[in-house]
Design a protein around this motif. Structure first.
Motif, mmCIF file in Angstrom:
data_model
loop_
_atom_site.group_PDB
_atom_site.id
_atom_site.type_symbol
_atom_site.label_atom_id
_atom_site.label_comp_id
_atom_site.label_asym_id
_atom_site.label_seq_id
_atom_site.Cartn_x
_atom_site.Cartn_y
_atom_site.Cartn_z
ATOM 1 N N LEU A 89 -2.248 -56.653 4.352
ATOM 2 C CA LEU A 89 -2.922 -55.924 3.531
ATOM 3 C C LEU A 89 -3.669 -57.216 2.847
ATOM 4 O O LEU A 89 -2.871 -58.340 2.486
ATOM 5 C CB LEU A 89 -2.448 -55.141 2.299
ATOM 6 C CG LEU A 89 -1.718 -53.991 2.796
ATOM 7 C CD1 LEU A 89 -1.240 -53.200 1.872
ATOM 8 C CD2 LEU A 89 -2.636 -52.999 3.669
ATOM 9 N N SER A 90 -5.071 -57.209 2.510
ATOM 10 C CA SER A 90 -5.677 -58.178 1.592
ATOM 11 C C SER A 90 -5.206 -57.882 0.123
ATOM 12 O O SER A 90 -4.620 -57.095 -0.325
ATOM 13 C CB SER A 90 -7.044 -58.174 1.895
ATOM 14 O OG SER A 90 -7.595 -56.824 1.192
ATOM 15 N N LYS A 94 -3.508 -54.461 -1.793
ATOM 16 C CA LYS A 94 -2.190 -54.463 -2.102
ATOM 17 C C LYS A 94 -2.169 -53.729 -3.514
ATOM 18 O O LYS A 94 -0.782 -53.146 -3.808
ATOM 19 C CB LYS A 94 -1.525 -55.704 -2.341
ATOM 20 C CG LYS A 94 -1.426 -56.735 -0.925
ATOM 21 C CD LYS A 94 -0.971 -58.250 -1.241
ATOM 22 C CE LYS A 94 -1.059 -58.756 0.354
ATOM 23 N NZ LYS A 94 -0.782 -60.145 -0.104
ATOM 24 N N LEU A 95 -2.999 -53.558 -4.370
ATOM 25 C CA LEU A 95 -2.937 -52.830 -5.519
ATOM 26 C C LEU A 95 -2.600 -51.554 -5.304
ATOM 27 O O LEU A 95 -1.826 -50.683 -6.175
ATOM 28 C CB LEU A 95 -4.353 -52.806 -6.337
ATOM 29 C CG LEU A 95 -4.761 -54.254 -7.166
ATOM 30 C CD1 LEU A 95 -5.901 -54.223 -7.766
ATOM 31 C CD2 LEU A 95 -3.539 -54.426 -7.991
ATOM 32 N N SER A 96 -3.026 -50.668 -4.382
ATOM 33 C CA SER A 96 -2.664 -49.239 -4.021
ATOM 34 C C SER A 96 -1.030 -49.064 -3.959
ATOM 35 O O SER A 96 -0.613 -48.284 -4.363
ATOM 36 C CB SER A 96 -3.503 -48.461 -2.870
ATOM 37 O OG SER A 96 -3.221 -47.406 -2.902
ATOM 38 N N PRO A 97 -0.282 -49.806 -2.956
ATOM 39 C CA PRO A 97 0.930 -49.548 -2.912
ATOM 40 C C PRO A 97 1.980 -50.148 -4.068
ATOM 41 O O PRO A 97 2.697 -49.684 -4.389
ATOM 42 C CB PRO A 97 1.255 -50.405 -1.554
ATOM 43 C CG PRO A 97 0.181 -51.411 -1.286
ATOM 44 C CD PRO A 97 -0.984 -50.679 -1.763
ATOM 45 N N THR A 103 6.022 -49.282 -8.405
ATOM 46 C CA THR A 103 6.055 -48.940 -9.748
ATOM 47 C C THR A 103 6.544 -47.514 -9.984
ATOM 48 O O THR A 103 7.344 -47.077 -11.142
ATOM 49 C CB THR A 103 4.892 -48.935 -10.839
ATOM 50 O OG1 THR A 103 3.870 -48.275 -10.188
ATOM 51 C CG2 THR A 103 4.458 -50.596 -10.982
ATOM 52 N N SER A 104 6.353 -46.580 -9.082
ATOM 53 C CA SER A 104 6.828 -45.293 -9.084
ATOM 54 C C SER A 104 8.338 -44.995 -8.950
ATOM 55 O O SER A 104 8.925 -44.235 -9.576
ATOM 56 C CB SER A 104 6.053 -44.214 -8.341
ATOM 57 O OG SER A 104 6.308 -44.516 -6.970
ATOM 58 N N LEU A 105 8.971 -45.564 -8.115
ATOM 59 C CA LEU A 105 10.233 -45.708 -7.773
ATOM 60 C C LEU A 105 11.012 -45.874 -9.056
ATOM 61 O O LEU A 105 12.037 -45.274 -9.491
ATOM 62 C CB LEU A 105 10.884 -46.337 -6.642
ATOM 63 C CG LEU A 105 10.531 -45.648 -5.233
ATOM 64 C CD1 LEU A 105 10.972 -46.633 -4.209
ATOM 65 C CD2 LEU A 105 11.449 -44.658 -5.097
#
Length: 167
Positions: A89-90, A94-97, A103-105
């Motif tokens: 990813l650029s 990368k911000l989306s994952p 951060t969600s786990l």
């Protein structure tokens, strides 16, 4: 007995909803119960007997505060997802994952447990490695933005990534 009433309630629920209840997949986790009484209760319900510590929905549960080692499965999941996508990813992609997975786990774990500072530091390290890894290459590039700015909300000039240590 009360346990038979609970069993009947579950069977009634099963009959009305069409959902099956598999008592052999259930487990009873005793706290200060005599083994003879526990065996009798498990036989009434037809379930297994489990012991602490155990994992429920990925959370380490026990009678004592979890150790850093108990959080290794969560950190391994984050690391596995990180290595799978970070080089493909650029920087913007990368911000989306980062926002949805990395951060969600830990947030899911923090809803029930207090994370050790070591775990928080390691997760933040994974996030930094993912974001600063160069597209299509191994290794981490130089940081182009300060971590404090990285974690600020977009309205304040940051990238809106959740800072796990502040949570």
């Amino acid at each position: 007995t009360q346990l038979q009433q609970i069993q009947n309630l579950l069977l009634h629920f099963s009959g009305n909803t069409g959902l099956g209840i598999n008592f052999s997949k259930m487990a009873m986790y005793p706290i200060n119960v005599d083994h003879a009484k526990l065996d009798q209760l498990a036989a009434i319900l037809g379930c297994n007997i489990g012991y602490f510590p155990f994992t429920y929905l990925g959370l380490p549960l026990g009678t004592k505060k979890p150790k850093v080692e108990d959080f290794f499965p969560m950190m391994k999941r984050i690391e596995r997802r990180l290595t799978g996508c970070s080089t493909l990813l650029s920087t913007g992609e990368k911000l989306s994952p980062i926002k949805s997975v990395f951060t969600s786990l830990p947030t899911f774990f923090m809803c029930s447990l207090e994370l050790h500072a070591t775990v928080v530091d390691q997760v933040n390290s994974y996030i930094r490695q993912c974001f600063w890894r160069k597209y299509g290459q191994e290794g981490v590039g130089p940081a182009l933005i300060a971590w404090s700015t990285f974690c600020k909300p977009k309205e304040q000039g940051g990238l809106g990534v959740l800072d796990i240590s502040s949570q």
